[in-house]
Design an enzyme around this catalytic site. Structure first.
Site, PDB file in Angstrom:
ATOM      1  CG  HIS A   2      34.706  31.364  41.324  1.00 11.31           C
ATOM      2  ND1 HIS A   2      36.069  30.996  42.399  1.00 11.31           N
ATOM      3  CD2 HIS A   2      34.339  30.667  41.312  1.00 11.31           C
ATOM      4  CE1 HIS A   2      36.271  30.023  42.034  1.00 11.31           C
ATOM      5  NE2 HIS A   2      35.553  29.336  40.937  1.00 11.31           N
TER       6      HIS A   2
ATOM      7  NE  ARG B 189      43.746  36.428  51.082  1.00  9.50           N
ATOM      8  CZ  ARG B 189      42.797  36.724  50.392  1.00  9.50           C
ATOM      9  NH1 ARG B 189      42.833  36.985  49.284  1.00  9.50           N
ATOM     10  NH2 ARG B 189      42.435  36.187  51.105  1.00  9.50           N
TER      11      ARG B 189
ATOM     12  CG  HIS C 242      45.074  28.621  44.964  1.00 11.55           C
ATOM     13  ND1 HIS C 242      44.989  27.688  43.880  1.00 11.55           N
ATOM     14  CD2 HIS C 242      43.979  30.210  43.379  1.00 11.55           C
ATOM     15  CE1 HIS C 242      43.726  27.471  43.231  1.00 11.55           C
ATOM     16  NE2 HIS C 242      43.066  28.664  43.391  1.00 11.55           N
ATOM     17  CG  PHE C 243      45.651  35.181  42.152  1.00 11.62           C
ATOM     18  CD1 PHE C 243      44.451  35.100  42.183  1.00 11.62           C
ATOM     19  CD2 PHE C 243      45.861  36.220  41.936  1.00 11.62           C
ATOM     20  CE1 PHE C 243      43.805  35.389  40.925  1.00 11.62           C
ATOM     21  CE2 PHE C 243      45.170  37.708  40.940  1.00 11.62           C
ATOM     22  CZ  PHE C 243      44.405  37.057  40.450  1.00 11.62           C
ATOM     23  CG  HIS C 244      51.471  34.995  42.060  1.00 13.06           C
ATOM     24  ND1 HIS C 244      50.427  35.669  43.203  1.00 13.06           N
ATOM     25  CD2 HIS C 244      51.829  36.129  41.433  1.00 13.06           C
ATOM     26  CE1 HIS C 244      51.193  36.857  43.147  1.00 13.06           C
ATOM     27  NE2 HIS C 244      52.286  37.065  42.173  1.00 13.06           N
TER      28      HIS C 244
END
Length: 558
Positions: A227, A441, A378-380
């Site tokens: 994180h 995912r 979200h990560f992108h």
């Protein structure tokens, strides 16, 4: 004089680091396009098994190699420029750079070995490399080399700051150096967890020296790092937004002190909240998960401070350029300048990502989205746009500083940030929607029929089309970026005057407006260590109470 003439060694190090980053994003971007098209069924030129190696390579190249090398290059420029002094030992500097390159090569060859049978190496363990999935020792040693090499860059920055302070007693640390050192101190703290995971457990396990490892322990050590590393990626973007975006806007940073407080808050709060990635793990108590959920929401504070400060700084610049009205000043901003537009659009996308991040951090709501396509969506938005687009945008201004050459294909550069932004809106929106519908995912060929009823309005065909089109637009935007930086890199010096002003203006409210204790890194690192011990002492003690290597699982067959 350009930076390249004033500090030739440091300019070469920064150029070399950014060159590796550009190569990584080029390869990783192509793999990302293939990966997106494969999952949607649009194009499947490889097997479902090979998909996992491509996913691993895409994640490692984009999330670790691209970000780390670009950060090192950016900070090398920032520390050298703001302190106006070079590194102390060129042999040490080139040694850590070589270790980073060697580590990257080893890790990538391991992943490549999973695609071509004649290389007997296995590295398809995805970006989240913890047990029970097992990779080859080469993969783990390569990642260790990348991390340890980046530590050397941090040592160079600290050494430069130490020498500068001896020559300038009582002076406030220049803001760009303060930000660079704060980020590297965070990196030292958080990457210690993954270093222990890899060196103590995964490498001996992959070599057969120990029969098994504790999956929960390696997972916890990874997320101790996993994180906080998000902020290691993000803080270089904040470095750009605080020190260069106001200049691109035509104004100055509103407050130096707020910027320092924000970076210190990330130093203190980023690492002790990694357990919120383990809400589904049964070996960690619900009470501890609730405490870490509450702690996680505190990280919203520095992001809100950043939103206020950067927007206020942009408004100051716009009004300096003649902007008027409550919102009319937005039209006075230099939206045609790719360095500005890319950073501004990255900030807008990061604001959207913040709302999704709060969903991820919630103990109860997270259960609905955790193992779905929502998380890559979200990560992108975060590393894929807030970070990557900021890095691309600043390259249009920074490369002339590092090469002494003018920027080529300015029109193409001006279009590129908008193309990336629109492409990411399509792709990430579709990922979030499919995640809410329950699409998993980390799977090569999901069984969409099981969750298709959750998208009754448009169905999966339309949402898949968004992913296909968005991924294609992102790749075209990446090609535009590569054309511009390559043409600039290999252009001639002196054939046209440099139309880049390398001066970084002083903030409206300077460092003396804030307390000097903000510059006391020894104090803040000590506080950060105490918070980490409090956050991780109990769960780690509980996990290892039956032994470091048990209970564990036998290595999976490769």
């Amino acid at each position: 004089m350009a930076f390249v003439d004033d500090h030739p060694l440091e300019a070469k190090v920064a150029r070399s680091s950014i060159a590796v980053a550009i190569i990584a994003v080029a390869v990783g971007g192509l793999l990302g396009l293939l990966q997106a098209w494969f999952r949607t069924g649009f194009l499947r030129p490889f097997s479902a098994v090979d998909y996992y190696a491509i996913l691993t390579a895409h994640g490692v190249l984009m999330a670790l190699v691209f970000t780390t090398f670009f950060t090192v290059g950016l900070f090398t420029w920032g520390v050298t420029r703001s302190l106006d002094r070079g590194f102390h030992d060129r042999r040490f500097t080139w040694a850590w750079f070589a270790l980073m390159v060697l580590g990257t090569a080893l890790a990538f060859v391991s992943v490549l070995g999973n695609l071509v049978g004649w290389i007997p190496l296995h590295g398809a363990v995805l970006y989240t490399f913890y047990a029970p999935l097992e990779a080859s020792p080469t993969f783990y040693l390569g990642l260790a080399g990348l991390v340890v090499g980046s530590w050397g860059a941090g040592v160079d920055y600290l050494w430069s700051l130490y020498a500068w302070r001896k020559e300038n007693p009582g002076e406030r640390i220049p803001l760009q150096t303060f930000m660079s050192v704060s980020t590297m101190l965070l990196w030292f703290l958080c990457s210690a967890g993954v270093a222990v995971e890899v060196v103590v457990f995964l490498v001996p396990w992959s070599l057969g020296w120990i029969p098994r490892v504790n999956p929960l322990l390696t997972r916890t050590l990874f997320w101790y790092f996993g994180h906080a590393v998000v902020y290691f990626w993000l803080l270089p973007a904040y470095f750009i937004w605080y020190t260069l975006l106001p200049k691109f806007s035509g104004g100055r940073l509103v407050s130096d002190s707020i910027a320092r407080v924000v970076f210190l808050l990330f130093l203190l709060l980023s690492t002790p909240v990694g357990v919120h990635h383990q809400y589904g793990d049964p070996g960690i108590s619900q009470g501890l998960k609730f405490v870490q959920m509450t702690s996680t929401f505190f990280i919203v504070l520095p992001s809100l401070l950043t939103a206020f400060t950067t927007v206020a700084s942009m408004e100051h610049g716009a009004r300096q350029r003649g902007g008027t009205g409550r919102f009319g000043w937005l039209r006075a901003l230099p939206w045609e300048n790719p360095a500005f537009s890319g950073c501004a659009l990255a900030g807008i996308m990061f604001a959207a990502a913040g709302f999704g991040g709060m969903v991820n951090a919630g103990l109860n709501v997270n259960a609905m989205v955790h193992n779905t396509l929502w998380v890559p969506g979200h990560f992108h938005l975060t590393v894929g746009t807030a970070v990557a687009l900021s890095f691309m945008a600043v390259s249009y201004w920074l490369l002339p500083q590092l090469t002494g050459k003018r920027l080529r294909f300015r029109t193409l550069a001006a279009v590129q940030p908008y193309l990336w932004f629109v492409g990411m809106v399509f792709m990430s929106n579709a990922m979030h929607r499919e995640g809410l519908a329950g699409v998993p995912r980390r799977t090569s060929v999901p069984q969409y029929s099981q969750v298709a009823f959750n998208l009754p309005i448009t169905g999966f065909d339309a949402v898949h089309l968004q992913i296909v089109a968005g991924a294609a637009m992102l790749f075209v935007a990446l090609l535009c970026f590569l054309v511009v930086v390559t043409a600039t890199w290999f252009g001639r010096r002196g054939e046209a005057p440099l139309a880049v002003n390398g001066h970084v203006p002083e903030p409206l409210s300077g460092p003396d407006a804030g307390p000097r204790i903000l510059d006391n890194f020894k104090l803040w690192v000590a506080v950060a260590v105490v918070l980490i011990v409090i956050a991780y002492g109990i769960p780690l003690a509980s996990i290892i109470q039956h032994g470091l290597f048990a209970p564990g699982s036998a290595p999976l067959p490769t």
